[in-house]
Design an enzyme around this catalytic site. Structure first.
Site, PDB file in Angstrom:
ATOM      1  N   HIS A 161      14.187  13.907 -71.051  1.00 38.85           N
ATOM      2  CA  HIS A 161      13.980  15.055 -70.172  1.00 38.85           C
ATOM      3  C   HIS A 161      12.513  15.439 -69.990  1.00 38.85           C
ATOM      4  O   HIS A 161      12.195  16.228 -69.106  1.00 38.85           O
ATOM      5  CB  HIS A 161      14.793  16.244 -70.700  1.00 38.85           C
ATOM      6  CG  HIS A 161      16.208  15.872 -71.025  1.00 38.85           C
ATOM      7  ND1 HIS A 161      17.077  15.381 -70.072  1.00 38.85           N
ATOM      8  CD2 HIS A 161      16.889  15.841 -72.212  1.00 38.85           C
ATOM      9  CE1 HIS A 161      18.241  15.093 -70.653  1.00 38.85           C
ATOM     10  NE2 HIS A 161      18.157  15.359 -71.950  1.00 38.85           N
ATOM     11  N   PRO A 213      15.549  10.235 -80.604  1.00 33.11           N
ATOM     12  CA  PRO A 213      15.718  11.210 -81.679  1.00 33.11           C
ATOM     13  C   PRO A 213      17.129  11.771 -81.830  1.00 33.11           C
ATOM     14  O   PRO A 213      17.819  12.015 -80.838  1.00 33.11           O
ATOM     15  CB  PRO A 213      14.739  12.331 -81.309  1.00 33.11           C
ATOM     16  CG  PRO A 213      14.438  12.134 -79.869  1.00 33.11           C
ATOM     17  CD  PRO A 213      14.564  10.671 -79.602  1.00 33.11           C
ATOM     18  N   ASN A 214      17.491  11.947 -83.075  1.00 29.32           N
ATOM     19  CA  ASN A 214      18.760  12.559 -83.496  1.00 29.32           C
ATOM     20  C   ASN A 214      19.976  11.649 -83.330  1.00 29.32           C
ATOM     21  O   ASN A 214      21.079  12.018 -83.748  1.00 29.32           O
ATOM     22  CB  ASN A 214      19.001  13.910 -82.776  1.00 29.32           C
ATOM     23  CG  ASN A 214      17.870  14.894 -83.037  1.00 29.32           C
ATOM     24  OD1 ASN A 214      17.523  15.131 -84.186  1.00 29.32           O
ATOM     25  ND2 ASN A 214      17.278  15.430 -81.992  1.00 29.32           N
ATOM     26  N   ASN A 250      18.732   4.512 -74.952  1.00 26.71           N
ATOM     27  CA  ASN A 250      19.186   5.906 -74.947  1.00 26.71           C
ATOM     28  C   ASN A 250      17.991   6.739 -75.418  1.00 26.71           C
ATOM     29  O   ASN A 250      17.720   6.829 -76.607  1.00 26.71           O
ATOM     30  CB  ASN A 250      20.385   6.126 -75.875  1.00 26.71           C
ATOM     31  CG  ASN A 250      20.918   7.557 -75.735  1.00 26.71           C
ATOM     32  OD1 ASN A 250      20.226   8.443 -75.226  1.00 26.71           O
ATOM     33  ND2 ASN A 250      22.141   7.786 -76.186  1.00 26.71           N
ATOM     34  N   GLU A 276      19.138   2.733 -68.693  1.00 24.19           N
ATOM     35  CA  GLU A 276      19.138   4.030 -69.383  1.00 24.19           C
ATOM     36  C   GLU A 276      20.588   4.432 -69.626  1.00 24.19           C
ATOM     37  O   GLU A 276      21.407   4.360 -68.704  1.00 24.19           O
ATOM     38  CB  GLU A 276      18.448   5.076 -68.487  1.00 24.19           C
ATOM     39  CG  GLU A 276      18.519   6.492 -69.041  1.00 24.19           C
ATOM     40  CD  GLU A 276      18.020   7.547 -68.042  1.00 24.19           C
ATOM     41  OE1 GLU A 276      17.360   7.181 -67.040  1.00 24.19           O
ATOM     42  OE2 GLU A 276      18.324   8.731 -68.252  1.00 24.19           O
ATOM     43  N   ARG A 315      26.976  14.595 -85.667  1.00 28.19           N
ATOM     44  CA  ARG A 315      26.311  15.475 -84.702  1.00 28.19           C
ATOM     45  C   ARG A 315      27.241  15.818 -83.547  1.00 28.19           C
ATOM     46  O   ARG A 315      27.644  14.952 -82.786  1.00 28.19           O
ATOM     47  CB  ARG A 315      25.062  14.765 -84.156  1.00 28.19           C
ATOM     48  CG  ARG A 315      24.331  15.560 -83.095  1.00 28.19           C
ATOM     49  CD  ARG A 315      23.261  14.717 -82.420  1.00 28.19           C
ATOM     50  NE  ARG A 315      22.586  15.477 -81.385  1.00 28.19           N
ATOM     51  CZ  ARG A 315      21.822  14.926 -80.440  1.00 28.19           C
ATOM     52  NH1 ARG A 315      21.634  13.622 -80.420  1.00 28.19           N
ATOM     53  NH2 ARG A 315      21.262  15.674 -79.528  1.00 28.19           N
ATOM     54  N   HIS A 321      23.468   7.210 -71.686  1.00 28.39           N
ATOM     55  CA  HIS A 321      23.752   8.445 -72.431  1.00 28.39           C
ATOM     56  C   HIS A 321      25.228   8.453 -72.800  1.00 28.39           C
ATOM     57  O   HIS A 321      26.074   8.021 -72.004  1.00 28.39           O
ATOM     58  CB  HIS A 321      23.441   9.676 -71.582  1.00 28.39           C
ATOM     59  CG  HIS A 321      22.016   9.724 -71.140  1.00 28.39           C
ATOM     60  ND1 HIS A 321      21.001  10.130 -71.962  1.00 28.39           N
ATOM     61  CD2 HIS A 321      21.431   9.351 -69.974  1.00 28.39           C
ATOM     62  CE1 HIS A 321      19.858  10.018 -71.333  1.00 28.39           C
ATOM     63  NE2 HIS A 321      20.077   9.539 -70.111  1.00 28.39           N
ATOM     64  N   LEU A 322      25.503   8.940 -73.986  1.00 33.92           N
ATOM     65  CA  LEU A 322      26.902   9.108 -74.397  1.00 33.92           C
ATOM     66  C   LEU A 322      27.567  10.192 -73.557  1.00 33.92           C
ATOM     67  O   LEU A 322      28.674  10.022 -73.040  1.00 33.92           O
ATOM     68  CB  LEU A 322      26.959   9.504 -75.881  1.00 33.92           C
ATOM     69  CG  LEU A 322      26.457   8.449 -76.857  1.00 33.92           C
ATOM     70  CD1 LEU A 322      25.536   9.048 -77.897  1.00 33.92           C
ATOM     71  CD2 LEU A 322      27.617   7.741 -77.521  1.00 33.92           C
ATOM     72  N   TYR A 366      29.464  14.087 -78.556  1.00 34.48           N
ATOM     73  CA  TYR A 366      28.984  12.714 -78.746  1.00 34.48           C
ATOM     74  C   TYR A 366      30.010  11.768 -79.365  1.00 34.48           C
ATOM     75  O   TYR A 366      29.740  10.575 -79.485  1.00 34.48           O
ATOM     76  CB  TYR A 366      27.706  12.737 -79.610  1.00 34.48           C
ATOM     77  CG  TYR A 366      26.568  13.482 -78.942  1.00 34.48           C
ATOM     78  CD1 TYR A 366      26.023  13.025 -77.748  1.00 34.48           C
ATOM     79  CD2 TYR A 366      26.053  14.662 -79.492  1.00 34.48           C
ATOM     80  CE1 TYR A 366      24.994  13.715 -77.111  1.00 34.48           C
ATOM     81  CE2 TYR A 366      25.025  15.354 -78.864  1.00 34.48           C
ATOM     82  CZ  TYR A 366      24.500  14.874 -77.677  1.00 34.48           C
ATOM     83  OH  TYR A 366      23.485  15.552 -77.036  1.00 34.48           O
ATOM     84  N   ARG A 376      25.986  19.430 -68.443  1.00 30.95           N
ATOM     85  CA  ARG A 376      25.545  20.221 -69.593  1.00 30.95           C
ATOM     86  C   ARG A 376      24.441  21.223 -69.203  1.00 30.95           C
ATOM     87  O   ARG A 376      24.379  21.633 -68.056  1.00 30.95           O
ATOM     88  CB  ARG A 376      25.104  19.247 -70.694  1.00 30.95           C
ATOM     89  CG  ARG A 376      26.241  18.291 -71.084  1.00 30.95           C
ATOM     90  CD  ARG A 376      25.844  17.354 -72.189  1.00 30.95           C
ATOM     91  NE  ARG A 376      25.486  18.089 -73.398  1.00 30.95           N
ATOM     92  CZ  ARG A 376      24.762  17.566 -74.392  1.00 30.95           C
ATOM     93  NH1 ARG A 376      24.323  16.326 -74.313  1.00 30.95           N
ATOM     94  NH2 ARG A 376      24.493  18.282 -75.452  1.00 30.95           N
ATOM     95  N   ALA A 392      16.639  13.173 -76.288  1.00 29.20           N
ATOM     96  CA  ALA A 392      15.946  14.325 -75.674  1.00 29.20           C
ATOM     97  C   ALA A 392      14.650  13.924 -74.965  1.00 29.20           C
ATOM     98  O   ALA A 392      14.211  14.622 -74.044  1.00 29.20           O
ATOM     99  CB  ALA A 392      15.672  15.395 -76.728  1.00 29.20           C
ATOM    100  N   ARG A 408      18.936  19.400 -69.127  1.00 27.77           N
ATOM    101  CA  ARG A 408      19.334  17.991 -69.290  1.00 27.77           C
ATOM    102  C   ARG A 408      19.535  17.287 -67.943  1.00 27.77           C
ATOM    103  O   ARG A 408      19.735  16.078 -67.891  1.00 27.77           O
ATOM    104  CB  ARG A 408      20.620  17.887 -70.103  1.00 27.77           C
ATOM    105  CG  ARG A 408      20.456  18.355 -71.532  1.00 27.77           C
ATOM    106  CD  ARG A 408      21.709  18.065 -72.347  1.00 27.77           C
ATOM    107  NE  ARG A 408      21.777  18.953 -73.493  1.00 27.77           N
ATOM    108  CZ  ARG A 408      21.172  18.740 -74.663  1.00 27.77           C
ATOM    109  NH1 ARG A 408      20.482  17.652 -74.859  1.00 27.77           N
ATOM    110  NH2 ARG A 408      21.284  19.616 -75.652  1.00 27.77           N
TER     111      ARG A 408
END
Ligand code: DQA
Length: 147
Positions: free
Chosen positions: A79, A10-11, A73, A100, A18, A102-103, A23, A109, A76, A113
């Site tokens: 988590h 998502p997103n 990726n 897996e 964004r 992640h940017l 990102y 963070r 969210a 997360r």
């Protein structure tokens, strides 16, 4: 021909606009173009994005059925989605690599997360290198697939 599926949660369809400080400025289509350019001969990359947990899970089932290595990726869902975790586990149990990615580096963070429910069932994790996280995952997954 080895088909690698690059699945985004998502997103991530909003990449580019964004939160660019976190990102970066690359859109998902920019990332797709870079992956295509870096794909070794005999390998194809299929990049997909969805905001739906059910659709993402169905794509993992499809990867199992087609024998496709996965770059994921989970965004969210990383988590908290035990359903996605179970689907990811089925991929690796089928003997397929699942990386897996992640940017951002989630550990730098917010505290929510720092937990990934996916990492324990992934083959490996790459995080914190912006769009290069995708390229690093492609390099590793093609090496594992023998290309
Ligand atoms: C992300 C990190 C997640 O915490 C976040 O929810 C995302 C993107 C990353 O690529 O850095 O949507 O997976």
């Amino acid at each position: 021909m080895t088909r690698i599926v690059v699945l985004n949660g998502p997103n991530l369809g909003r990449l580019g606009s964004r939160d660019p400080e976190v990102y970066g400025h690359a859109t998902l289509s920019d990332i797709h173009a870079t992956l295509d350019a870096q794909c070794p001969a005999g390998v194809s990359c299929e990049v997909r994005q969805t905001d739906s947990e059910a659709e993402l899970i169905s794509w993992l089932h499809e990867a199992i059925d087609t024998g496709s290595p996965v770059i994921l990726n989970p965004a969210a869902f990383t988590h908290y989605s035990y359903a996605l975790r179970d689907a990811a586990e089925m991929v690796t149990q089928a003997g397929l690599p699942l990386i897996e990615i992640h940017l951002s580096n989630p550990h730098q963070r917010e505290s929510f997360r720092r937990q990934s429910v996916i990492s324990a069932v992934a083959t490996g994790v790459i995080a914190g290198f912006g769009a290069d996280s995708y390229i690093l995952a492609l390099q590793q997954i093609t090496r594992m697939a023998g290309n």
